[in-house]
Design a protein around this motif. Structure first.
Motif, PDB file in Angstrom:
ATOM      1  N   ALA A  73      -7.793   1.847  -0.261  1.00 25.68           N
ATOM      2  CA  ALA A  73      -8.447   0.819  -1.078  1.00 25.68           C
ATOM      3  C   ALA A  73      -7.697  -0.504  -0.971  1.00 25.68           C
ATOM      4  N   ILE A  74      -7.589  -0.986   0.254  1.00 22.54           N
ATOM      5  CA  ILE A  74      -6.905  -2.257   0.506  1.00 22.54           C
ATOM      6  C   ILE A  74      -7.769  -3.089   1.451  1.00 22.54           C
TER       7      ILE A  74
ATOM      8  N   GLU B 210     -15.082  -0.445  -0.282  1.00 21.30           N
ATOM      9  CA  GLU B 210     -14.453  -1.693   0.173  1.00 21.30           C
ATOM     10  C   GLU B 210     -15.414  -2.545   0.989  1.00 21.30           C
TER      11      GLU B 210
ATOM     12  N   TRP C 132       0.835  -1.206   0.000  1.00 22.07           N
ATOM     13  CA  TRP C 132       0.000   0.000   0.000  1.00 22.07           C
ATOM     14  C   TRP C 132       0.868   1.253   0.000  1.00 22.07           C
TER      15      TRP C 132
ATOM     16  N   SER D  43       2.422   1.785  -3.345  1.00 17.81           N
ATOM     17  CA  SER D  43       1.443   2.250  -4.320  1.00 17.81           C
ATOM     18  C   SER D  43       1.166   3.741  -4.139  1.00 17.81           C
TER      19      SER D  43
ATOM     20  N   HIS E 267     -13.011  -0.099  -7.656  1.00 20.47           N
ATOM     21  CA  HIS E 267     -13.148   0.963  -8.660  1.00 20.47           C
ATOM     22  C   HIS E 267     -14.601   1.069  -9.135  1.00 20.47           C
TER      23      HIS E 267
ATOM     24  N   GLU F  53      -9.232  -4.654  -6.456  1.00 20.07           N
ATOM     25  CA  GLU F  53      -9.090  -3.250  -6.826  1.00 20.07           C
ATOM     26  C   GLU F  53     -10.083  -2.859  -7.919  1.00 20.07           C
ATOM     27  N   GLN F  54     -10.282  -3.756  -8.894  1.00 27.00           N
ATOM     28  CA  GLN F  54     -11.228  -3.463  -9.976  1.00 27.00           C
ATOM     29  C   GLN F  54     -12.660  -3.361  -9.445  1.00 27.00           C
TER      30      GLN F  54
ATOM     31  N   SER G 162     -10.114  -8.522 -10.001  1.00 24.32           N
ATOM     32  CA  SER G 162      -9.352  -8.232  -8.786  1.00 24.32           C
ATOM     33  C   SER G 162     -10.180  -7.413  -7.794  1.00 24.32           C
TER      34      SER G 162
END
Length: 340
Positions: free
Chosen positions: A172-173, A315, A72, A75, A293, A289-290, A287
């Motif tokens: 966003a984890i 999340e 994280w 990133s 999003h 993350e997608q 994923s």
């Protein structure tokens, strides 16, 4: 004469160390694999030292938490060309923590960019932690870190701080749940090294960490009236299917079928009567993350339509949090229940 005095003094120091060594042996037993370090014998009276128990280093959940936090940070600080490989070695001097906090908060801290001396590093840490604490404390976070603990590379304090930042700034984890470690506390009392083993809880449930919501009607329904909750779910399913059926889509499970954000986006397009270009979202997200999003994009569409920003986090929806999903859908229901 002076040589004799020096020799006598040295013998006394050796004798004192030998005595403290015996006391250490007679101290309460430590967990297997834990060692008392030589510097422990030099602790001042009433001083203490805290260290992570070696067995916790190999805890799979703890290793996963450290890995997630490291990725994280990398990133977030990619544009700064900062690469963190080891949290202890890379965070102790305050440089990485400064850049991370500035990126997350949008605030520029008045600190020297590079500090080599220990005094300079601690001064930077002091400034960074004061800024961090001023943001976190009003929201109920317990401060489990200090300048000394982080500068001494105490991993537990560093992880506590990073978890709090990730949660507060809604990273966003997905952090592993229920991560606990054992720490060993060594303290000198009346010349004797006393030891104790404590359990530190680093993460709880995703809902408790990420939500921090005030209790509302959905909490009450889940806790005390599951039968009425089913009525609410049934009404929401009827509502969403009334519109999604136009695309030959049907929902039977609210928490799972909205978790990737696709149905939320399509539903917003139907409710507001517009086509959402496919390049704006992932039609078949794979994923985590997608999926985040997609849900975040759906939230943007809701706000563009004049709705309040959802209390839930993207999340939470992706993590199949029922209450979060219900809050989002109920917000749509109250605003569009009369839409055809």
């Amino acid at each position: 004469m002076s040589g004799l005095l020096c020799g006598t003094k040295r013998k006394k120091q050796v004798s004192d160390l030998h005595e403290e060594g015996k006391n250490a042996i007679n101290a309460p037993l430590l967990p297997s694999g834990t060692e008392i370090h030589p510097e422990d014998a030099l602790l001042e009276e009433n001083a203490e030292r805290i260290m992570l128990d070696p067995s916790s280093h190999d805890n799979p959940k703890f290793k996963d938490l450290v890995k997630t936090l490291t990725e994280w940070i990398n990133s977030e600080l990619e544009e700064e060309r900062i690469i963190v490989k080891d949290l202890e070695e890379d965070c102790y001097d305050g440089q990485v923590l400064q850049k991370l906090f500035e990126k997350l908060s949008g605030r520029k801290l008045n600190v020297a960019e590079v500090t080599q001396s220990e005094i300079g590093q601690k001064q930077k840490l002091q400034t960074v932690l004061e800024a961090v604490n001023s943001v976190l404390r009003p929201h109920g976070w317990t401060v489990e870190w200090s300048v000394e603990s982080i500068h001494s590379k105490y991993l537990v304090s560093i992880v506590y701080l990073l978890v709090a930042l990730a949660m507060h700034f809604q990273a966003a984890i997905r952090l592993p749940e229920h991560v606990s470690v054992q720490v060993v506390v060594v303290k000198k009392l009346e010349g004797i090294l006393q030891t104790a083993v404590l359990t530190k809880e680093l993460t709880t449930t995703t809902e408790m960490m990420m939500g921090r919501f005030e209790r509302d009607a959905f909490d009450t329904l889940l806790d005390h009236a599951p039968d009425k909750l089913n009525v609410v779910k049934s009404s929401l399913i009827t509502f969403v299917n009334k519109h999604l059926n136009k695309l030959n889509l049907e929902v039977t499970e609210l928490e799972s079928q909205f978790a990737d954000g696709v149905y939320l986006i399509l539903l917003m397009g139907l409710l507001e009567d517009y086509f959402v270009p496919l390049y704006n979202f992932f039609l078949t997200p794979e994923s985590f993350e997608q999926k985040v999003h997609n849900v975040a994009f759906a939230f943007e569409l809701m706000q563009d339509g004049g709705l309040m920003k959802p209390k839930a986090r993207p999340e939470d929806v992706v993590n199949l949090n029922l209450k979060a999903t219900l809050r989002v859908l109920y917000n749509l229901f109250t605003n569009y229940k009369n839409s055809e």
